[in-house]
Write a protein that holds these residues in place. Structure first.
Motif, PDB file in Angstrom:
ATOM      1  N   ARG A   9      19.412 -12.045 -18.457  1.00 46.05           N
ATOM      2  CA  ARG A   9      18.952 -11.142 -17.350  1.00 46.05           C
ATOM      3  C   ARG A   9      20.146 -10.031 -17.359  1.00 46.05           C
ATOM      4  O   ARG A   9      21.177 -10.493 -17.526  1.00 46.05           O
ATOM      5  N   MET A  10      19.915  -9.125 -16.873  1.00 44.62           N
ATOM      6  CA  MET A  10      20.857  -7.854 -17.128  1.00 44.62           C
ATOM      7  C   MET A  10      21.107  -7.663 -15.452  1.00 44.62           C
ATOM      8  O   MET A  10      20.130  -7.700 -14.597  1.00 44.62           O
ATOM      9  N   ILE A  11      22.431  -7.571 -15.160  1.00 41.17           N
ATOM     10  CA  ILE A  11      22.934  -7.347 -13.720  1.00 41.17           C
ATOM     11  C   ILE A  11      23.211  -5.605 -13.498  1.00 41.17           C
ATOM     12  O   ILE A  11      23.897  -5.439 -14.255  1.00 41.17           O
ATOM     13  N   THR A  12      22.527  -5.190 -12.509  1.00 39.93           N
ATOM     14  CA  THR A  12      22.700  -3.635 -12.294  1.00 39.93           C
ATOM     15  C   THR A  12      23.830  -3.744 -11.357  1.00 39.93           C
ATOM     16  O   THR A  12      24.193  -4.512 -10.458  1.00 39.93           O
ATOM     17  N   GLY A  13      24.595  -2.592 -11.218  1.00 35.02           N
ATOM     18  CA  GLY A  13      25.571  -2.162 -10.263  1.00 35.02           C
ATOM     19  C   GLY A  13      27.023  -2.075 -11.074  1.00 35.02           C
ATOM     20  O   GLY A  13      26.950  -2.021 -12.382  1.00 35.02           O
ATOM     21  N   GLN A  14      27.888  -1.470 -10.412  1.00 39.29           N
ATOM     22  CA  GLN A  14      29.215  -1.494 -10.858  1.00 39.29           C
ATOM     23  C   GLN A  14      30.201  -2.575 -10.552  1.00 39.29           C
ATOM     24  O   GLN A  14      30.507  -2.848  -9.672  1.00 39.29           O
ATOM     25  N   PRO A  15      30.660  -3.292 -11.781  1.00 38.77           N
ATOM     26  CA  PRO A  15      31.295  -4.493 -11.606  1.00 38.77           C
ATOM     27  C   PRO A  15      32.443  -4.257 -11.496  1.00 38.77           C
ATOM     28  O   PRO A  15      33.325  -3.288 -11.694  1.00 38.77           O
ATOM     29  N   ASN A  16      33.381  -5.336 -10.603  1.00 40.72           N
ATOM     30  CA  ASN A  16      34.707  -5.168 -10.482  1.00 40.72           C
ATOM     31  C   ASN A  16      34.964  -6.367 -11.298  1.00 40.72           C
ATOM     32  O   ASN A  16      34.860  -7.461 -11.062  1.00 40.72           O
ATOM     33  N   GLY A  75      29.302  -7.441  -6.237  1.00 37.89           N
ATOM     34  CA  GLY A  75      28.999  -7.410  -4.852  1.00 37.89           C
ATOM     35  C   GLY A  75      27.846  -8.437  -4.356  1.00 37.89           C
ATOM     36  O   GLY A  75      28.221  -9.600  -3.608  1.00 37.89           O
ATOM     37  N   PHE A  76      26.705  -8.296  -4.719  1.00 28.18           N
ATOM     38  CA  PHE A  76      25.874  -9.456  -4.653  1.00 28.18           C
ATOM     39  C   PHE A  76      26.017 -10.673  -5.649  1.00 28.18           C
ATOM     40  O   PHE A  76      25.178 -11.614  -5.298  1.00 28.18           O
ATOM     41  N   LEU A  77      26.782 -10.506  -6.628  1.00 24.86           N
ATOM     42  CA  LEU A  77      27.183 -11.550  -7.388  1.00 24.86           C
ATOM     43  C   LEU A  77      28.725 -11.726  -7.627  1.00 24.86           C
ATOM     44  O   LEU A  77      29.442 -10.551  -8.010  1.00 24.86           O
ATOM     45  N   ASP A  78      29.494 -12.581  -7.185  1.00 23.98           N
ATOM     46  CA  ASP A  78      30.943 -12.694  -7.097  1.00 23.98           C
ATOM     47  C   ASP A  78      31.184 -14.094  -8.061  1.00 23.98           C
ATOM     48  O   ASP A  78      31.354 -14.945  -7.481  1.00 23.98           O
TER      49      ASP A  78
END
Length: 559
Positions: A9-16, A75-78
């Motif tokens: 799966r691809m996770i969207t958003g800007q990762p830290n 954010g929603f995945l840490d």
């Protein structure tokens, strides 16, 4: 044997992305290098295959698989700290054992000592070793038993889906959801997810999704949420909200002779895992539709509806399938814009995204059950343009009276015959045969579980009545879409046809008065089966209006 227990799966958003440790052992790169070495593993595999996803590093070491989580925070995945990675490794094992008990062997540690890194099964305690990472250890599964592999070999059967349905229905029915789970059935929780999708895809309008499609899907989603309050509340009251799987697609379902394994659920965020059992099931049903297996998709949903004693599942499933297809379109769109992805892969991702968005639009406009769309109207009103657009957009076969008529007569499609030939071509008997052929195509499509689009004037009430009788005799749903335009617009279009060698229609300006007198508006067709659309404006506005009216019918506002 092939890896079957890692998430693509691809996770969207800007990762830290967390910085690696500076130590010689214990940094992310050092751990990856360690796990890429076959000698690092206790069972000494012959080779190691390393695969990366946005959230994991996966190491295939037959007969096992090791997976470590990347040091990222979306954010929603840490997964940013070692403690969090350990927690989510343990969650992954615990949650996935619900539907795949024999595959998830446990969590193992990667420890650092003065001699380097090593894999240990237990806490090293006071041995002087320091744990620097955790890995989920799994068994490998045979590729040929995955649902997508059955499809590739044209071997998928109802029996496979029955076994999956048995597994899932038992999983859902044994749950007694408490308030912490039920809250995910709240409309505002659902709206949060759908709003997030639209905000994250607005930048792709004109690239992977058209403005008209974006607005129609958003309108469908918002209208459904607004008008189906009682339905959503009832599903919460009936305990239809579950701690589900969250990623229930073909590549995650393994059906072998000994059992069914459904693996790789979402462990990192309850919001994306918990919800209506329909949103869980919609993923697999949508996946089947995407592979043009609409009959299997409907069979699976009908089977789950029966096993769960959930008659409204078949009603709400299109709302959630629309959501699932849109998410896939979003994910592929984001991949298409990532600079570190190879150009060919970005182009392919954009194409796939467009297909998913069109699938989402199809659920919004006509659902997933077979239907016949009859694009009708006076000559020159643009009914063929509407039929062609809907056929391309919804991936539905279009049957044109102009084309059928000339094919039966053995005439070239793009040549207007002389006046004597036209008299025979448009005689009452030839017209009867043409419209019967149209009807036959519609019935055959419905009986094979497919939708169809008919493109013809349907100017006579008797012809419309005959078509309706035959469609209703096989239980087919249908919509007459009447294209409407002023006399001035129609005459202008007919005049433009002079010298046009591309159009199949033989109607010209000289035929306007005669054909207009023969046209009887479909006033006898009930509202729920008729849509009127003004085609006198530009095509984009016409399509927007058509989509809105089709959505209104789909959600029940036009009844």
């Amino acid at each position: 044997m092939i890896l079957a227990v890692w998430s693509g799966r691809m996770i969207t958003g800007q990762p830290n992305i967390m910085q690696d440790s500076n130590s010689k052992t214990g940094g992310a790169k050092q751990i990856i290098d360690f796990l890429k070495n076959r000698e690092s593993y206790p069972h000494s595999p012959e080779a190691v295959q390393h695969i990366q996803t946005h959230i994991s590093n996966v190491f295939m070491v037959p007969p096992f698989v090791y997976k470590i989580k990347k040091r990222v925070d979306f954010g929603f995945l840490d997964y940013s700290t070692l403690d969090k990675r350990r927690h989510f490794c343990e969650q992954e094992v615990e949650l996935n054992r619900r539907l795949c008990s024999d595959i998830y062997l446990g969590v193992e540690s990667i420890a650092k000592s003065e001699n380097g890194l090593k894999i240990v099964s237990e806490d090293p305690g006071n041995s002087g070793e320091e744990i620097v990472e955790y890995a989920v250890k799994m068994k490998m599964l045979e590729e040929k038993y995955f649902l997508h592999s059955y499809i590739d070999r044209n071997k998928l059967s109802n029996e496979h889906l029955d076994r999956v349905a048995d597994k899932l229905s038992e999983f859902y029915l044994e749950q007694s959801p408490d308030e912490s789970v039920k809250v995910y059935g709240d409309r505002e929780k659902i709206r949060y997810n759908t709003d997030e999708n639209f905000s994250q895809t607005e930048a792709f309008i004109g690239e992977t999704i058209s403005r008209e499609a974006f607005e129609a899907i958003q309108y469908f989603t918002d209208t459904y949420l607004e008008t189906k309050t009682d339905l959503f509340e009832k599903r919460v009251e009936e305990d239809r909200i579950v701690d589900g799987h969250g990623d229930l697609h073909l590549e995650h379902i393994h059906v072998n002779p000994k059992g069914v394994c459904i693996y790789d659920c979402i462990e990192f965020n309850e919001r994306l895992r918990c919800g209506d059992q329909a949103v869980d099931l919609a993923f697999l049903a949508m996946d089947l539709d995407y592979n043009d297996l609409w009959g299997f998709g409907r069979y699976f949903v009908d089977t789950m509806s029966r096993k769960l004693n959930d008659p409204e599942l078949t009603t709400i499933i299109d709302f959630y399938k629309c959501y699932r297809a849109y998410v896939k379109g979003k994910v592929k769109s984001i991949k298409s814009a990532e600079e570190d992805v190879e150009k060919e892969d970005r182009i392919e991702a954009a194409k796939i995204a467009s297909v998913y968005f069109k699938l989402s639009l199809r659920y919004s406009l006509i659902g997933s059950r077979p239907i016949v769309l009859i694009c009708m109207g006076r000559i020159g009103t643009g009914k063929s343009t509407l039929a062609t657009h809907l056929g391309d957009t919804l991936d539905v076969d279009v049957f044109s009276s102009d084309q059928i008529r000339k094919e039966m007569a053995g005439l070239p499609l793009n040549e207007r015959p002389d006046s004597e030939t036209r008299k025979k071509l448009y005689s009452a008997e030839m017209s009867r045969k043409t419209y019967q052929k149209l009807t036959d195509h519609a019935i055959q499509s419905i009986q094979s579980g497919r939708s169809a689009i008919l493109d013809a004037t349907f100017s006579q009430r008797s012809g419309r009545r005959d078509l309706i009788e035959e469609l209703e005799s096989v239980g087919a749903d249908y919509i007459f879409i009447e294209a409407q335009a002023t006399d001035e617009v129609v005459k202008s279009r007919l005049k433009d046809r002079e010298g046009d060698n591309e159009t199949v229609s033989d109607a010209r300006l000289e035929d306007f008065d005669m054909l207009t007198k023969k046209y009887y508006p479909p006033s006898e067709i009930k509202t729920g089966n008729k849509i009127e659309v003004d085609t006198g404006t530009n095509l984009r506005v016409t399509i927007e209006n058509l989509y809105q009216k089709m959505v209104d019918r789909q959600v029940g506002l036009a009844e």
